[in-house]
Motif scaffolding. Structure first.
Motif, mmCIF file in Angstrom:
data_model
loop_
_atom_site.group_PDB
_atom_site.id
_atom_site.type_symbol
_atom_site.label_atom_id
_atom_site.label_comp_id
_atom_site.label_asym_id
_atom_site.label_seq_id
_atom_site.Cartn_x
_atom_site.Cartn_y
_atom_site.Cartn_z
ATOM 1 N N VAL A 138 -1.805 3.178 1.143
ATOM 2 C CA VAL A 138 -1.526 2.833 2.540
ATOM 3 C C VAL A 138 -2.206 1.533 2.958
ATOM 4 O O VAL A 138 -1.597 0.670 3.594
ATOM 5 N N PHE A 139 -3.473 1.376 2.613
ATOM 6 C CA PHE A 139 -4.202 0.182 3.039
ATOM 7 C C PHE A 139 -3.696 -1.068 2.323
ATOM 8 O O PHE A 139 -3.717 -2.162 2.880
ATOM 9 N N GLU A 140 -3.230 -0.906 1.094
ATOM 10 C CA GLU A 140 -2.648 -2.040 0.373
ATOM 11 C C GLU A 140 -1.318 -2.458 0.986
ATOM 12 O O GLU A 140 -0.968 -3.640 0.972
ATOM 13 N N ILE A 141 -0.570 -1.489 1.536
ATOM 14 C CA ILE A 141 0.685 -1.814 2.214
ATOM 15 C C ILE A 141 0.426 -2.796 3.360
ATOM 16 O O ILE A 141 1.164 -3.764 3.555
ATOM 17 N N ASN A 142 -0.631 -2.568 4.114
ATOM 18 C CA ASN A 142 -0.975 -3.471 5.221
ATOM 19 C C ASN A 142 -1.195 -4.892 4.727
ATOM 20 O O ASN A 142 -0.806 -5.867 5.378
ATOM 21 N N LYS A 143 -1.824 -5.033 3.572
ATOM 22 C CA LYS A 143 -2.073 -6.358 3.002
ATOM 23 C C LYS A 143 -0.774 -7.014 2.550
ATOM 24 O O LYS A 143 -0.599 -8.231 2.688
ATOM 25 N N LEU A 144 0.146 -6.215 2.022
ATOM 26 C CA LEU A 144 1.430 -6.765 1.589
ATOM 27 C C LEU A 144 2.242 -7.273 2.780
ATOM 28 O O LEU A 144 3.053 -8.197 2.641
ATOM 29 N N LEU A 145 2.041 -6.674 3.940
ATOM 30 C CA LEU A 145 2.774 -7.081 5.141
ATOM 31 C C LEU A 145 2.151 -8.293 5.821
ATOM 32 O O LEU A 145 2.747 -8.866 6.738
ATOM 33 N N GLY A 146 0.973 -8.682 5.363
ATOM 34 C CA GLY A 146 0.280 -9.819 5.969
ATOM 35 C C GLY A 146 0.700 -11.149 5.367
ATOM 36 O O GLY A 146 1.595 -11.229 4.523
ATOM 37 N N ASP A 147 0.029 -12.206 5.791
ATOM 38 C CA ASP A 147 0.361 -13.563 5.359
ATOM 39 C C ASP A 147 -0.618 -14.120 4.324
ATOM 40 O O ASP A 147 -0.435 -15.244 3.851
ATOM 41 N N ASP A 148 -1.647 -13.341 3.978
ATOM 42 C CA ASP A 148 -2.665 -13.828 3.043
ATOM 43 C C ASP A 148 -2.163 -13.634 1.617
ATOM 44 O O ASP A 148 -2.186 -12.521 1.082
ATOM 45 N N ILE A 149 -1.724 -14.726 0.979
ATOM 46 C CA ILE A 149 -1.134 -14.622 -0.356
ATOM 47 C C ILE A 149 -2.143 -14.151 -1.386
ATOM 48 O O ILE A 149 -1.802 -13.447 -2.342
ATOM 49 N N GLU A 150 -3.438 -14.492 -1.188
ATOM 50 C CA GLU A 150 -4.462 -14.053 -2.132
ATOM 51 C C GLU A 150 -4.605 -12.530 -2.108
ATOM 52 O O GLU A 150 -4.808 -11.905 -3.152
ATOM 53 N N GLU A 151 -4.500 -11.944 -0.922
ATOM 54 C CA GLU A 151 -4.567 -10.483 -0.814
ATOM 55 C C GLU A 151 -3.349 -9.839 -1.467
ATOM 56 O O GLU A 151 -3.450 -8.778 -2.094
ATOM 57 N N ILE A 152 -2.195 -10.467 -1.328
ATOM 58 C CA ILE A 152 -0.975 -9.959 -1.970
ATOM 59 C C ILE A 152 -1.129 -9.987 -3.489
ATOM 60 O O ILE A 152 -0.733 -9.050 -4.191
#
Length: 232
Positions: A138-152
């Motif tokens: 779930v918490f990784e999904i939030n990162k995928l929806l964001g704009d931070d490519i490094e987090e993706i």
């Protein structure tokens, strides 16, 4: 004299991403307390943490709720909730035409996991190399929806399970994070687009409730999705 232990009935729940069934017990008072405390904090992260812990507790420790993808987390929680409290949740839906509130019923037994046609956990990078993917939590999904490519990239580094290269099989998670990130940085734009397609077509829970407005008599559809809607 020791106090008696109360027997608790168990039931089977299928974990879609794991491909097998596990024994679960209903909520106990201690799980209800977790939900109440999370609800009082008014923080989505607290609610998700509580749901993950409840799934772990109610599976008698056999399922780690923190590792489940969102669609399994939602479905399992709703099944436990249905066995513990009720399969029916009363909701209020606003009419899209006149704005009047209507009483509707959310029937948990009708909730299904929707699987997108063509979705696969195998991503073919080249004619000789393919990746086996795990689903993000779930918490990784939030990162995928964001704009931070490094987090993706970091999420992707955690979601690649195995590399199949010709006849070689490499367990990706055995490598250090830095090396896994360096591997991902070698992808072409088209190859990484295949990873994005894997994320975009993951199974999901999407439930629609049809109702006729009591005021204007117009037909409406309440679509239930997202974290808040399913953790009720």
């Amino acid at each position: 004299m020791a106090l008696p232990v109360i027997d608790v009935q168990t039931f089977d729940i299928n974990i879609s991403s794991l491909g097998k069934k596990f024994k679960f017990r209903p909520f106990l008072v201690k799980e209800e307390k977790l939900l109440v405390m999370a609800g009082e904090s008014d923080d989505k992260a607290d609610m998700i943490n509580a749901v993950q812990q409840i799934i772990t507790n109610c599976s008698l420790g056999k399922v780690d709720g923190s590792k489940l993808p969102i669609f399994d987390l939602q479905k399992v929680f709703l099944e436990i909730r249905g066995m513990s409290v009720s399969n029916v949740i009363p909701l209020v839906a606003k009419c899209g035409d006149c704005g009047v509130d209507n009483d509707v019923v959310f029937d948990l037994e009708k909730v299904k996991i929707t699987k997108n046609k063509g979705h696969t956990r195998s991503v073919k990078l080249t004619d000789t190399m393919a990746l086996e993917m795990d689903y993000p939590n779930v918490f990784e999904i939030n990162k995928l929806l964001g704009d931070d490519i490094e987090e993706i990239y970091k999420v992707t580094a955690n979601c690649i399970k195995t590399i199949y290269n010709d006849e070689e099989v490499i367990e990706f998670q055995e490598s250090p994070l830095e090396e896994r990130l360096q591997f991902i940085e070698q992808f072409s734009v088209k190859q990484f687009a295949l990873i994005r397609l894997f994320y975009e077509t993951m199974p999901q829970i999407l439930h629609a409730i049809e109702f006729n407005c009591k005021a204007c008599k117009k037909d409406n559809t309440l679509v239930i999705d997202g974290y808040e809607n399913f953790f009720v």
